[in-house]
Design an enzyme around this catalytic site. Structure first.
Site, PDB file in Angstrom:
ATOM      1  N   ASP A  18     -15.475  38.201  22.207  1.00  0.00           N
ATOM      2  CA  ASP A  18     -15.374  37.502  23.486  1.00  0.00           C
ATOM      3  C   ASP A  18     -13.942  37.543  23.985  1.00  0.00           C
ATOM      4  O   ASP A  18     -13.039  36.966  23.380  1.00  0.00           O
ATOM      5  CB  ASP A  18     -15.833  36.059  23.322  1.00  0.00           C
ATOM      6  N   LEU A  19     -13.769  38.195  25.096  1.00  0.00           N
ATOM      7  CA  LEU A  19     -12.445  38.410  25.667  1.00  0.00           C
ATOM      8  C   LEU A  19     -11.674  37.083  25.819  1.00  0.00           C
ATOM      9  O   LEU A  19     -12.164  36.141  26.426  1.00  0.00           O
ATOM     10  CB  LEU A  19     -12.617  39.061  27.047  1.00  0.00           C
ATOM     11  N   ASP A  20     -10.477  37.037  25.278  1.00  0.00           N
ATOM     12  CA  ASP A  20      -9.587  35.868  25.417  1.00  0.00           C
ATOM     13  C   ASP A  20     -10.177  34.594  24.821  1.00  0.00           C
ATOM     14  O   ASP A  20      -9.741  33.491  25.157  1.00  0.00           O
ATOM     15  CB  ASP A  20      -9.230  35.607  26.901  1.00  0.00           C
ATOM     16  N   GLU A  21     -11.157  34.744  23.944  1.00  0.00           N
ATOM     17  CA  GLU A  21     -11.803  33.552  23.387  1.00  0.00           C
ATOM     18  C   GLU A  21     -11.587  33.410  21.888  1.00  0.00           C
ATOM     19  O   GLU A  21     -12.118  32.493  21.269  1.00  0.00           O
ATOM     20  CB  GLU A  21     -13.322  33.595  23.666  1.00  0.00           C
ATOM     21  N   GLY A  51      -8.696  36.192  31.567  1.00  0.00           N
ATOM     22  CA  GLY A  51      -8.943  37.429  32.302  1.00  0.00           C
ATOM     23  C   GLY A  51      -7.695  38.018  32.918  1.00  0.00           C
ATOM     24  O   GLY A  51      -6.578  37.710  32.498  1.00  0.00           O
TER      25      GLY A  51
END
Lengths: 283, 283, 283, 283
Positions: free
Chosen positions: A226-229, A201
């Protein structure tokens, strides 16, 4: 000019290496490099990357693909991709205000370290136009905020669609929507300014300072919903200590970010990266 | 033999370095090393570590402490600690079944790299007794499980209390209760087998494999009530790739774990580590 | 604006830290950072760097220097240097044809990472003019070869003398004469493209390839009469393997070169580097 | 138990990968890993390492070797070696007085990290007998000095010849003669306590201190007639600074030495290292 790369992927089973290498040899190709990987001793997934030299590759390519599909791929249930090293990928770079990642990519491209055609730089800010354009690359300013995201993404898609093989988010600080990901039709690589999965994040350097870690890092990964995933391509770290303020972490981290991103992009451009579930195989 | 270390900590304010160094010089000491740190330009916390040489330190120490308290510490509102290098700290090592961390500490101690007296090794398993005892260190086997934790911890406290200045958790796989932390009366250092804050909790190497990270690490930290959340003393990483199975991560990680833990313990033994909020200053 | 740095150097003896810190405190300064080093327990050389904050430093500086000379330096037989952080050093960069070091220095300067005024770039080739001038820095092309070295160096000295506080050789591939070193009147920092003392002289990457080393490196050092033998400020390395051709070593090494050189220059600009015999102390 | 490794080496030419993999597949083997390397695009040397799984390998091995020689090796002018993973190499370790390398090898062997049978430890000093023998390994003390070298080496050869597949010099501080190298009939791996080719010969840590390097290292290499000049298998470094005395370099270097040596030995045991001129290919 006659350099090709063949990537294959299928369920692991005996005889694949032999079948692929024999096909190439019989087609007159000389295998330059061969890397393969199985994810498990039994019942895993199999990945192979073969670089080869084949005189007249450009003209022969379509026939070669057809023959490989019929003679090898079908038998093993393979997905495959055949690419010519002589045809560099077309790349768009998206950036907000910080210059270090985009300038490093453009500079490496000019030097011949990154074999790509940079079709455009897109930014939600006008700031970097004067630094980007001297590299001979178009700079498009498309203001993007929370409020106008759909319209902004629509304009970006109009610029990108069909024109690029890869989008690099070189510190682009806006959220990317699922619609954009689907619409753009090519992979995206993002650089995250932390050693993922630590400090997912916003504001990772401040979080790192608060937690008192002794190393900070950066992570290049494919972008997913999925953010940063997404699947990690490359990571690296640099040592810090109690004397470093958050601003020092930002400065030291910038060097890691540009190094990690340029390696990940280079490997992608050379067709070295295969995806398996949420991880990568980097040959 | 006449080597001393003075650690002070207070609110930052002008004149501290001068006051401390003048006090030591006037007392006949020669300053060998001086390190200091302020956490902010204005209104921060101040930390200083001074190594000095003072003939007859052992005999003069109590007077020196009294004088420092009266002449310097009170004026600046300082906490301070004065220690003699000639008096090694007494250490207990707690371990479960894996040998690499405890053996490395004992081996470095025997070589003279870690200046400590290892008073005992405590384990909830009998496995390592034969490897520990040849170092001349008592090995106490105290079975500890979820069910008998209070009794087991009580027995441990009886062994530890008053006898040690530091407890090192060298891959001790049981939860430590808050009661134990309060009762033991000395700091505890733990080695966690991940690059914190990534992969908190159990099974970090499996989690690392699943996430597909390209570096794995280890973290030495002081133990607090919050599992894996204490102040970090040292961290390090090693590069891995898709060919490494989880068992390879365990093997490669073990080398990082023992290296990181031994550095953290060494720095603690040399009074180099100060704590500030949930972070450390390592001089 | 009121930030100062005091560097002192003398034979080690008791009371120096106290005398210096008391002088500064009495002068109204607040010590921000203090680092010191003795080269031996007995009879060594002593070095100290003190950063301090003193309101009105610019106006008070000459008086402060006079007072320090009279009250402290004379007593201890000290050499000292007092500098104001607010007055960035004037720097000339000399380069031949490769761009990575000079561009990285200019880019870091523009970003605010390197606090210097780049007075000029001098090159024995015209190639990089178009890349340097957009940074707002004059580019002087002075052809230099074996044959015209004395004349070329004479022209350079006319440009440099009195105008710069530091000369950075950012991959300048000509020999520098002893006359030039004496005439220029300021320190020179060079980047050598090997991990010195390995692979002294020309062609280090080819030598590294031939020797089959598993790491290649770069070294930033002060320039002395003896080629590649000056005091080392910073070094770093990167891992290579049998798949890397000499051209790959050149590419990977370039990243290490620019990183190492920028760190060395940064530390010099911040007055962190002291010289002792043929080595450096980097505070 | 049915795991085999096939190493081949020949002049580069088209069709090798296909021929080798087809041979193995037709023999009923499943290729687990395949690595290959050419030293040049044209006219280079070719190396390939193939790991495979073949039920009944132990019984079939001789026939397999004969068939491979006749059907593949002869055609391509190949040298090859076929080994069974289930038959660990027999290793002798030679050491003088320092314990860190030999103990680390024995400890990793006990843990299962190094798949070898340690047949004996030979030392020119009695010091380490008590530390070695608890690992269940014979310790032979053979005094060796400049004066009695021929006799001492003769006694060692009597112990080694026919009994070991590898000799590891784990900080053995005597010169090895050419006669010994010829007579022992197996490869020798040495650990040198510097980042070769820097600081060849005796006293490298003192030389490193005198030169003021910022990183120190260690090098594992095959032993040849030329001291410290053999093919390098692995190297690594650790950062040092002006505060480190020579004794600190020795201490910090010891950790690098044992790490580098254990990696080199592991790779050799797994048949990952091929030699080419004076360099190595590590698959």
């Amino acid at each position: 000019a006659d350099h090709g790369r063949l990537l294959v992927q299928c369920s692991d089973q005996p005889g694949i290496v032999s079948a692929v290498s024999t096909f190439l040899t019989d087609a007159g190709a000389n295998i330059v490099t061969l890397d393969q990987h199985s994810t498990a001793a039994e019942g895993g997934a199999f990945f192979q990357r073969t670089e080869f030299h084949l005189p007249g590759l450009a003209a022969a390519r379509e026939d070669l693909e057809r023959a490989f599909a019929a003679e090898v791929a079908e038998k093993f249930g393979m997905q495959f991709r055949l690419s010519e090293a002589a045809r560099p990928k077309r790349v768009a770079i998206m950036v907000s205000k910080t210059d270090h990642c985009v300038l490093d990519l453009l500079w490496r491209n000019r030097r011949g370290e990154l074999d790509m055609n940079v079709a455009m730089v897109i930014s939600n800010h006008p700031d970097l136009a004067d630094q980007v354009r001297p590299f001979g690359v178009p700079y498009f300013h498309i203001p993007a905020t929370r409020d106008n995201r759909p319209e902004a993404e629509q304009r970006m898609l109009e610029l990108l669609r069909g024109n690029v093989d890869l989008v690099v988010l070189a510190r682009y600080m806006q959220i990317i929507s699922g619609d954009f990901l689907e619409g753009v039709g090519c992979p995206l690589i993002n650089i995250h300014h932390s050693f993922l999965p630590a400090f997912i994040g916003a504001g990772p350097y401040q979080k790192a300072k608060d937690r008192g870690v002794k190393l900070i890092g950066a992570t290049a990964h494919y972008v997913t919903q999925d953010l940063d995933e997404g699947p990690i391509i490359e990571q690296d770290v640099v040592r810090v200590d109690h004397r470093h303020e958050t601003a020092d972490l930002v400065r030291l981290g910038a060097d890691v970010e540009r190094a990690v991103l340029s390696r990940a992009v280079r490997w992608h451009l050379e067709d070295r990266v295969a995806r398996h579930d949420n991880t990568t195989i980097v040959f």
